[in-house]
Design an enzyme around this catalytic site. Structure first.
Site, PDB file in Angstrom:
ATOM      1  N   GLU A  49       0.812  -1.236   0.000  1.00 19.57           N
ATOM      2  CA  GLU A  49       0.000   0.000   0.000  1.00 19.57           C
ATOM      3  C   GLU A  49       0.840   1.280   0.000  1.00 19.57           C
ATOM      4  OE1 GLU A  49      -3.675   0.540   1.820  1.00 19.57           O
ATOM      5  OE2 GLU A  49      -4.268  -1.555   1.750  1.00 19.57           O
ATOM      6  N   HIS A 272      -2.370  -1.223   9.957  1.00 18.76           N
ATOM      7  CA  HIS A 272      -1.887  -2.575  10.251  1.00 18.76           C
ATOM      8  C   HIS A 272      -0.689  -2.472  11.192  1.00 18.76           C
ATOM      9  CE1 HIS A 272      -3.744  -5.030   6.841  1.00 18.76           C
ATOM     10  NE2 HIS A 272      -4.223  -3.815   6.672  1.00 18.76           N
TER      11      HIS A 272
END
Lengths: 443, 443
Positions: A49, A272
């Site tokens: 990402e 995360h």
């Protein structure tokens, strides 16, 4: 086992959640990520990402001295988001774009626009060749009714194919990334059992991190707790997997994850948690030989093949569900398209009336007439595009199903040539702490 | 060299030109292809442009006894057109879809709709593992002004990457298909030199076929002669390539192509000629050892690496041309989209006039008004789709260019570690009839 030579490598993996202008505190978080990477000097850094190339380039600049080698994998509309930084020279790279990756019209989910893929970088670590993979699979937005499950299963299928077929020449295989699958999810089992990759979290005795190794935690300020229901504390969907080869054994000495906010900062690195694994590579000289060991190996292989047949069969069923769904969607698109076409013909017929009978007046208000014409055109165009898209989806699903059928046949054939002693003992997890017995069904 | 064991395998490759209802005499030709394959009983049959699954299935039925193993690779909207039939068991398959493959709006060329790809089948031939690849690259419609060249170069780049990375565990590598490239075209050189694959036609002393090995001949009744200009007799664009490994040497005993019409029939098998190659696999025990041989190998390797640096640099230049073109196209789409948007705003402004000043009449004839609105919508939609498409094209081109840049750096580094004796003798063609010295830059 005689340990002759040993190399330690530290691997870092993080889904950075780096959507410029949309992700919260994106710049600050990248700055902290860069600082930490500079300080920690991991051997290999696998990022997901990293949606903006600018962010990659600024990281690259910052890490130039500690991680002189890097690669950013490009794919899709926005990019693949995958990046790798390394202390060791990257000799070669290769990208495999998953054939299925959601739907372009599900723009709010965005997965289709980021061309999800698996990136391979071939590294030299001392005299060893390491194949390092970084990947990010399609997100799971609703576990109970996961319409992307067939796509994710096909992605896991393609991922295991890619790893198996490209890693034959490697001494060490390391795979890191956000798999968007829980540890015992179908795709995860498929990947682990087919490739023989082992999970750092399960393999180490020295773990420091969140309970159960979760990497998406409820305490993270960037996460909406309701998205995690029914998993109150969080879920484990990020992994660092590894395997050695016949010449090189690999062990996981320790593993840790971050536990929310960065020390002395009010925010974490990402939505995360970050993973860090310490691996130890050891020149491999099997000490246990003779008939006993051989027979044990064969028994274990038979168990694994039997387990694999079950897993691939399960995956095939899931792909069939996807096929059924894609067929229905394509049929709906075709039917709607036919309606649009009928509407267009009706319009043409109406338009022709004043021509055929010049005396009669236009039987339809002209505004509605033109609006309807535009509508029928729009319907025709949209359904044509959707029909093409669903046909491509069908072809990919059918292709995966064909490959799975062939693989099951081949595995069953292999099974017939193996002793059946332990067939009923097929176990899911590789026995912890045992020597790597990287299973390769092709051998 | 001590030849201990020898296995002969016959490989067949044909671009079938199997577009149902469009290709001439499609059914009759498939019937003849099936008859010939039944009679000839090749070990491996590689087919391209089998666009209809029905045709594949009827061939599969017909060849069930002589070629019990088969696989049809599915991809794109229509399919990949790739099929493999084999006497030997297919254990595993894998498909790599090229990231670039023409443009969907060039529907008359059709390449985009057939998802061009390279299919891999892993076969067991005796105790050997053979990686068999079948592929079909984007067609060349105009050699002088080939707008698809960057796409084809990227396809050749991805093809060599796929072959190199997946073939490390194979004893034998065979690649067959329609490369749509002349023997000395950039992509062809890139493929051959990077992978070490050798061309059957160049490697055999025993060739029977058309002059210069051409596979698209002017005498073919399905071909328009003007499409071949300036190559009066025809061109060679179909290939069977091969290489062995350190344990297995591979030789091409003979090669033949068809020469137009099928004997006793007024038509040929296809618009392409069919290729048949007889290969011989020999267990490899190098007899020439010592310092001389080692030094010769290193010199030759240095020459090859230097040649490869030149070829990859040339490919990178071609990709940059493609990048420039794609950027221009995307800019044009964006500008046209902006005009569409401006038109839409103008329309809205006109529509608002009677609202703001109820006395005034609609200043625009309503038919033109609605037609213009529809036009601006259509422009906006089309340019948005094109913008997304060109962005994806750009990402793929940039990705390939990045990989090439990294590869050049790595090759140059390798070169610095090799003796420079023969650097200036870099030769293009692998020395004919010589033992395979499969070049692997990763080693």
């Amino acid at each position: 086992m005689a340990n002759t030579d040993s190399i330690g490598i530290r691997v870092f993996s993080l889904n950075c959640w780096g959507i410029r202008y949309l992700s919260k505190q994106c710049c600050q978080r990248y700055a902290r990520i860069g600082d930490t990477l500079c300080k920690e000097e991991h051997d290999i850094v696998l990022l997901q990402e990293v949606w903006s190339e600018k962010d990659f380039l600024s990281l690259k600049k910052k890490l130039a001295s500690c991680h002189p080698h890097s690669h950013y994998f490009k794919s899709g509309v926005i990019g693949s988001g995958l990046a790798i930084f390394s202390k060791h020279r990257i000799h070669d790279t290769f990208l495999y774009r998953y054939s299925l990756n959601g739907y372009p019209y599900m723009a709010h989910h965005g997965d289709w626009f980021g061309g999800k893929a698996v990136g391979l970088a071939v590294l030299s670590i001392g005299s060893l060749t390491a194949n390092v993979y970084v990947t990010h699979l399609h997100a799971e937005y609703c576990r109970d009714k996961d319409s992307y499950l067939p796509h994710r299963v096909v992605q896991a299928w393609e991922l295991q194919q890619f790893v198996r077929h490209t890693s034959a020449g490697a001494d060490v295989v390391i795979l890191g990334g956000d798999l968007n699958m829980h540890p015992e999810d179908l795709g995860n089992r498929l990947l682990r059992v087919y490739t023989g990759l082992r999970d750092s979290y399960l393999e180490t005795d020295k773990f420091d991190g969140c309970e159960d190794g979760i990497t998406l935690i409820a305490d993270n300020p960037f996460i909406r707790k309701k998205d995690l229901v029914p998993f109150e504390k969080g879920i484990r969907i990020d992994y660092i997997l590894f395997k050695g080869c016949s010449k090189t054994a690999i062990f996981c000495d320790s593993m840790c994850t971050t536990k929310g906010c960065i020390p002395e900062h009010p925010f974490p690195y990402s939505d995360h948690e970050a993973l860090t694994t310490e691996l130890r590579l050891v020149s491999h000289t099997p000490s246990e030989t003779g008939r006993d060991k051989q027979s044990k190996d064969q028994d274990s292989a038979a168990g694994r093949v039997a387990e694999l047949v079950d897993i691939v069969t399960e995956a095939r069923t899931e792909v069939k569900v996807g096929l059924h769904c894609a067929e229905r969607m394509r049929y709906t698109a075709a039917r709607t398209g036919a309606l649009g076409l009928a509407l267009l013909f009706l319009e043409l017929a109406i338009a022709v009336v004043p021509w055929l009978a010049p005396g009669t007046e236009q039987p339809f208000p002209s505004i509605s007439f033109y609006l309807l014409a535009a509508l029928s055109f729009a319907i025709l165009l949209t359904t044509s595009l959707l029909y093409i898209f669903y046909t491509m989806e069908l072809k990919s699903l059918q292709g995966a199903e064909d490959q799975m059928r062939l693989a099951i046949g081949s595995l069953q054939e292999k099974l017939r040539g193996l002793p059946l002693a332990q067939l009923n003992n097929a176990q899911l997890k590789p026995p912890g702490g045992q020597e790597p017995s990287a299973f390769d069904p092709e051998e």
